[in-house]
Design an enzyme around this catalytic site. Structure first.
Site: not given
Length: 150
Positions: A78-80
């Site tokens: 999850q890069f967010t």
């Protein structure tokens, strides 16, 4: 490396209406990397996740790890997690590691969790549009950043 750990009764990942992975009691680990992250961050974080004592013992105290309860772990990239939101209303993901850096670290993290714990470790699909379903137990949610090891 940053992770959001959720103690779950069960969790699953679906991609394009197909079940990819699921676990029963254990941890859902959302994981994201920045460009400066290394294998050292991955090693440290895997150890922390395996040994984190957030499951209840016989006295109802959070005193047991996922290893102690022989639980399972679901890892989702999850890069967010590295969103910058200080300016404006549209998050910036400039600090998130590019896929060529993040994918090897993601795969290494999953393998280290397997090697360290001997537990069932499953994952989502890196970069895919995933639907994550979970039943948070507690609720218990912990955020850990390898930049804050002290």
């Amino acid at each position: 490396m940053k992770v959001v750990i959720q103690r779950v009764t069960h969790a699953s990942v679906t991609v394009e209406d197909k079940l990819v992975s699921s676990i029963d009691q254990g941890l859902l680990v959302l994981a994201g990397w920045v460009g400066e992250d290394t294998e050292e961050d991955v090693e440290w974080m895997a150890g922390k996740v395996c040994r984190l004592r957030i499951f209840s013992d016989a006295d109802g105290l959070m005193n047991l790890s996922v290893e102690d309860i022989k639980g399972e772990i679901l890892v989702v990239s999850q890069f967010t997690l590295h969103a910058l939101t200080k300016k404006g209303n549209r998050p910036s993901f400039i600090n998130a590691a590019r896929p060529e850096k993040a994918i090897p670290l993601y795969n290494s993290f999953i393998q280290k969790l397997k090697d360290m714990s001997g537990l069932n470790i499953v994952s989502g699909i890196f970069g895919a549009g995933m639907k994550v379903e979970l039943l948070n137990d507690g609720p218990v949610t912990i955020i850990i950043d390898s930049r804050n090891k002290e």
